[in-house]
Structure formats: C-alpha cells, structure tokens
Design a protein around this motif. Structure first.
Motif, PDB file in Angstrom:
ATOM      1  N   SER A 166      -4.900   2.845  -0.347  1.00 18.85           N
ATOM      2  CA  SER A 166      -3.529   3.384  -0.988  1.00 18.85           C
ATOM      3  C   SER A 166      -3.593   4.838  -0.848  1.00 18.85           C
TER       4      SER A 166
ATOM      5  N   SER B 223       4.568  -0.392  -1.208  1.00 13.75           N
ATOM      6  CA  SER B 223       4.229  -1.647  -1.341  1.00 13.75           C
ATOM      7  C   SER B 223       4.065  -2.696  -0.043  1.00 13.75           C
TER       8      SER B 223
ATOM      9  N   LEU C  27       1.109  -1.214   1.728  1.00 17.30           N
ATOM     10  CA  LEU C  27      -0.057  -1.417   1.279  1.00 17.30           C
ATOM     11  C   LEU C  27      -0.357  -3.146   1.686  1.00 17.30           C
ATOM     12  N   LEU C  28       0.725  -3.897   1.423  1.00 16.61           N
ATOM     13  CA  LEU C  28       0.222  -5.260   1.792  1.00 16.61           C
ATOM     14  C   LEU C  28      -0.218  -5.600   3.304  1.00 16.61           C
TER      15      LEU C  28
ATOM     16  N   VAL D 141      -0.955  -5.341  -5.073  1.00 16.71           N
ATOM     17  CA  VAL D 141       0.327  -5.001  -4.806  1.00 16.71           C
ATOM     18  C   VAL D 141       1.695  -5.585  -5.755  1.00 16.71           C
TER      19      VAL D 141
ATOM     20  N   PHE E  78       6.150 -11.259  -0.552  1.00 18.63           N
ATOM     21  CA  PHE E  78       4.815 -10.625  -0.940  1.00 18.63           C
ATOM     22  C   PHE E  78       3.899 -11.698  -1.633  1.00 18.63           C
TER      23      PHE E  78
END
Length: 182
Positions: A35, A59, A62-63, A90, A105
């Motif tokens: 991150s 996000s 990050l994912l 996340v 997600f």
C-alpha cells in the motif's frame, strides 16, 4: 510439500511491518505490504491521498497487487510464506469507509484463500502517524474490528497475536502454525 500461506494483518501502526521484517531476518519467506508503494506512486502523480480521493481506484490497485503476490506465492519453495496483509484487507477497509465496491473484489477474496490469518491488535504505545498513515489511533482501533470481521466473513479463523516484543509475537505465530501441522 505445499507452502503454507500465512497473512499477518491488523490496523495501522500495530507492528505488522516490524514483525514481517523480523520474520524475514529469521529466514522466513515474506511478501511485503504494497500500500505504501501505491500511495507514493499516486503522490508522484500529484494525488496526495489516493485512498481518500478515489478509494475504488486505490483499492483496485491494492487488490491487483495482492493477487499478483498470491500467484507469485505458488513459486515459493519455503514451507511457510508470510504476507503483510492479504486480499480481504481491501474489502475490510472499504467497509470501514462505508464505500460500495465491485462484486469481483469479494469474489477474488473467496477464490484465493490463505491458510492462516493472524491479526495484531491496536497498540497505542507503538502507534505513530506519518505521511502514509493518516488514521488516528481511534480509527486504527475501528479498522482492527473491520479486519477481524472481514476475514471471518470470508470463512477464516482469526488468531489474535498478543502484544509483546517482536520476538514474542513471532514465536506466538510460529508456535500456533506448528501446533496446526501436528
């Protein structure tokens, strides 16, 4: 022998990175948190706080990065691979800020499972804010609960790591992992 994928998570400033660094120094394989890299990359592009300005984009990055780490973990020959945060972090953070996120997600989190999850509780004595950690300690406490609930909602049993020295925390995790393999 299959590599055990172990997530170490917790709210900001709970000692995760120091613990991961210690485990790496002890010879364990690790995947570092990404991150800060995402934040610094956005800041170079003039976006001071990407998570606050565009939480979905932050996000997604990050994912994507954590999914890449997950796939890279398939090439790990070590018996244990530690991750500094996992994919369910996340969605837990998105839940914390009450922001709706795409269904993929959650699907990604459900399709790519870790073997164990250890969570570090908030620890005010070591908590420090900085340019990438803008949350207050009170927010860190709330995030801790969102993380626990988030992982539990994906079917994980959570192991809470007691407050203590880095060595004591590492020993607690290693002992739990060894007990699970007996």
């Amino acid at each position: 022998m299959k590599t055990k994928r172990i997530v170490i998570t917790g709210g900001p400033g709970s000692g995760k990175t120091a613990l991961i660094t210690y485990l790496e120094q002890q010879g364990y394989a690790v995947m570092h948190e990404i991150s800060r890299d995402v934040i610094l990359e956005a800041q170079k592009e003039g976006i001071e706080q990407l998570f606050l300005e565009n939480p979905i984009l932050f996000s997604e990055k990050l994912l994507e990065g954590r999914l890449k780490q997950f796939h890279e973990g398939k090439n790990c020959a070590a018996p244990i691979l530690f991750y500094d945060r996992g994919m369910p972090d996340v969605t837990a953070y998105m839940d914390f800020v009450n922001t709706h996120y795409p269904e993929n997600f959650s699907e990604t989190c459900l399709e790519h499972k870790y073997d164990e999850v250890f969570v570090l509780p908030p620890w005010e004595e070591i908590y420090k804010q900085d340019n990438e950690r803008y949350e207050s300690f009170e927010q860190a406490e709330k995030i801790f609960h969102f993380l626990k609930n988030g992982y539990e909602n994906y079917g994980y049993k959570i192991y809470e790591v007691p407050v203590g020295t880095i060595k004591e925390r590492a020993q607690s995790i290693i002992s739990t992992i060894k007990l699970k393999t007996i």
